[in-house]
Design an enzyme around this catalytic site. Structure first.
Site, PDB file in Angstrom:
ATOM      1  N   GLU A 126      19.212 -34.996 -10.896  1.00  8.09           N
ATOM      2  CA  GLU A 126      18.450 -35.216 -12.130  1.00  8.09           C
ATOM      3  C   GLU A 126      18.731 -36.645 -12.607  1.00  8.09           C
ATOM      4  O   GLU A 126      19.734 -36.900 -13.256  1.00  8.09           O
ATOM      5  CB  GLU A 126      18.848 -34.218 -13.230  1.00  8.09           C
ATOM      6  CG  GLU A 126      18.051 -34.415 -14.508  1.00  8.09           C
ATOM      7  CD  GLU A 126      18.763 -33.955 -15.777  1.00  8.09           C
ATOM      8  OE1 GLU A 126      18.079 -33.764 -16.789  1.00  8.09           O
ATOM      9  OE2 GLU A 126      20.001 -33.807 -15.774  1.00  8.09           O
ATOM     10  N   ASP A 139      23.213 -32.075 -11.965  1.00  8.71           N
ATOM     11  CA  ASP A 139      22.813 -32.323 -13.351  1.00  8.71           C
ATOM     12  C   ASP A 139      23.290 -33.706 -13.821  1.00  8.71           C
ATOM     13  O   ASP A 139      24.402 -34.135 -13.495  1.00  8.71           O
ATOM     14  CB  ASP A 139      23.444 -31.231 -14.233  1.00  8.71           C
ATOM     15  CG  ASP A 139      23.140 -31.408 -15.703  1.00  8.71           C
ATOM     16  OD1 ASP A 139      21.954 -31.375 -16.060  1.00  8.71           O
ATOM     17  OD2 ASP A 139      24.090 -31.593 -16.494  1.00  8.71           O
TER      18      ASP A 139
END
Ligand SMILES: [Ca+2]
Ligand SMILES: [Ca+2]
Length: 586
Positions: free
Chosen positions: A298, A257
């Site tokens: 990401e 993330d």
């Protein structure tokens, strides 16, 4: 009689569409399928566990919250493990949004990286999920939130205590003054210390020579303080976390993330060289623990920036946000140039390295909402995504056209399994689910698209062959075919491949020709709503039209059972995608 107008085409000089891509920049081919890692041929399905399925049995059942037991009970929907059946979706990997304990419903504020959220189950149940998924040929990756922790994480709470040691403070970033006025999107990033823990709202900083701290750093919000990556103990913690999940639990990789924000350098809060170096070392650590572990980041940035993280020793791949935008826009506006140009730029940026394709994720308006739930556009977007090079990711519910607009919780509503009131099969009808079902569930649900030809796009079909009784013209049925095309067809060119120069003529058409070491494919798409014709086509001599076989016709409800010649003029109904295929001589 239909014939190719190649001779005329060469002389005409005026073409509606010309594509000519030199292949010199793509000299390095993707490795052949035999030696490629599993994820090169995988199709991923992104799951928000809280919203996917509430367990029907066991201690987690019928509390209105999705959990790992509910996911196990629905695994056969994703892939039943039997290559003969086509009633399952057929995905070969799942990505679970954060499953760690967390005060926030979304899970991105983690309080314990070594545990499972009690709403979802426990470590034993997670092991069972991994075993049940693997038994069906489904790989499992989990979301790993490295940049920040929860403000309720024990390490942060310890750092806030008046008697905290310098060592404890050093896990996070404290300062006497806000060191930067705002973050990349204008947000506050230095947050006043919570007065509840610190009556005087100051703390001795890790360095005793510095003035007392009044602020801490958190790029997303006050509830998620950033880890201090300049402290090697943070790296040690994160490596222990990776080892635990890869080796002790047996997951197959991580979706990392917010990887742009690990290290800050003065006013530079994203994409610092130190961040990229740290990620290279972390990826190497994961591969050392498990050589075929899949590490995807990401990098929510433009193509050039995202690709800069995907290097030989960097992340395995990254989500291609710009390409996702172009895919949606092409389906939405019917303009093939958007996708053609974006794909060329993506290839330039990544070279032979892979990228990941998607339409929308849990942070974005759902694809169906972006496309006004127009059935033809949904079908076109899906087919475009699955015929692009790259590793496809599907956001849960996308395959049935689930809708959702901001705020965020409304992008993440419970999965719509059946038309049954009031909870659509997500949980017991007697229970109030954690979030209300989207009111469109009576028409948009798995059962309706499985049992009948409902939600057919209404697009014309190229042939009139009778359809098998088990198939339907639903969006879900199209997804099943597209997924099998990627996982079950032995076409490296479909999944990657280098672009070949060729020319064609046809208003409103998008086309891409590419080859691998073993095969080649031609993708033809009519991105408009009106019927179009391919009127001319000039292919390299090594791939003559007469030798092509039709691999997919998205406008037909079923796959063709007999060879369909590639002959001109070729009619494409609105929104149709055709794929032609050549095997190379071995
Ligand atoms: Ca539950
Ligand atoms: Ca950071």
């Amino acid at each position: 009689m239909r014939r190719f107008r190649c001779a005329r085409f060469r002389c005409a000089g005026l073409f509606a569409v010309i594509i000519g891509v030199t292949a010199t920049a793509f000299a390095q081919l993707a490795p052949p399928a035999t030696s490629a890692p599993w994820w090169r041929t995988a199709v991923f399905y992104q799951i928000f566990v809280r919203s996917f399925a509430d367990a029907r049995t066991g201690p987690l059942a019928n509390d209105g919250i999705g959990d790992l037991q509910g996911l196990i009970e629905r695994l056969d929907y994703l892939n039943d493990g039997d290559p003969v059946t086509t009633t399952d979706l057929g995905v070969t990997a799942i990505w679970l949004l954060p499953i760690n304990p967390s005060p926030g419903y979304h899970g991105y504020d983690v309080t314990d990286y070594f545990e499972v959220h009690p709403d979802y189950g426990d470590i034993a149940l997670m092991r069972r999920l991994v075993a049940e998924a693997h038994r069906r040929g489904i790989h499992v990756i989990i979301d790993l939130v490295l940049n920040h922790a929860s403000a309720q994480h024990p390490a942060f709470l310890a750092a806030l205590r008046p008697d905290a040691t310098a060592e404890q403070r050093d896990f996070f970033r404290f300062s006497a003054t806000p060191e930067t006025s705002a973050g990349p999107w204008g947000q506050r990033v230095w947050h006043p210390l919570p007065s509840a823990q610190t009556p005087d709202s100051t703390l001795q900083t890790p360095n005793p020579d510095e003035p007392p701290a009044r602020y801490y750093y958190g790029i997303f919000d006050a509830g998620m303080p950033d880890w201090n990556f300049r402290n090697s103990a943070v790296t040690d913690h994160h490596r222990r976390v990776a080892k635990f999940w890869l080796q002790d639990i047996g997951v197959d990789g991580f979706r990392l993330d917010a990887v742009r924000y690990l290290y800050e350098d003065g006013d530079i809060l994203q994409d610092t060289p130190e961040t990229k170096r740290w990620l290279r070392e972390f990826t190497a650590w994961c591969h050392q623990l498990k050589p075929d572990a899949f590490i995807i980041g990401e990098v929510w940035a433009d193509t050039a920036q995202a690709a800069s993280y995907v290097t030989e020793d960097g992340l395995d791949t990254a989500f291609e946000f710009d390409l996702a935008r172009a895919t949606i826009d092409t389906a939405s506006f019917g303009t093939p140039g958007i996708l053609r140009d974006r794909l060329a730029r993506t290839r330039d940026a990544y070279g032979s390295r892979p990228w990941a394709t998607f339409l929308a994720n849990h942070d974005q308006e759902r694809a169906a909402s972006q496309l006004s739930s127009d059935p033809a556009k949904l079908r076109l977007a899906a087919a475009l995504q699955f015929t692009l090079p790259g590793i496809p990711f599907i956001y849960y519910g996308e395959e049935i056209g689930m809708t959702g607009r901001k705020p965020d919780p409304d992008l993440r509503t419970p999965m719509q399994w059946t038309p049954d009131a009031p909870n659509a099969g997500f949980t017991s009808p007697a229970v109030k689910p954690w979030h209300a079902l989207n009111p469109d569930y009576p028409t948009i649900n798995v059962a309706s698209q499985t049992a009948s030809p409902a939600n057919n796009s209404g697009s014309q079909t190229l042939n009139t062959r009778p359809e098998p009784a088990s198939d339907t013209g639903s969006l879900l049925a199209l997804y099943r075919r597209l997924i099998r095309l990627r996982t079950g067809t032995d076409s490296d060119a479909l999944r990657a491949g280098r672009p070949l120069a060729f020319t064609f003529e046809g208003r409103g058409l998008y086309a891409d020709l590419r080859e691998s070491e073993t095969d080649a494919i031609l993708v033809l798409a009519n991105t408009s709503t009106a019927p179009r014709e391919l009127t001319a086509l000039e292919l390299p001599d090594s791939f003559p039209a007469a030798a092509a076989t039709l691999l997919l016709d998205s406008s037909a409800s079923v796959d063709h059972s007999a060879p369909e010649p590639l002959s001109l003029p070729l009619a494409l109904p609105g929104g149709a995608i055709l794929i032609y295929h050549w095997e190379k001589d071995s």
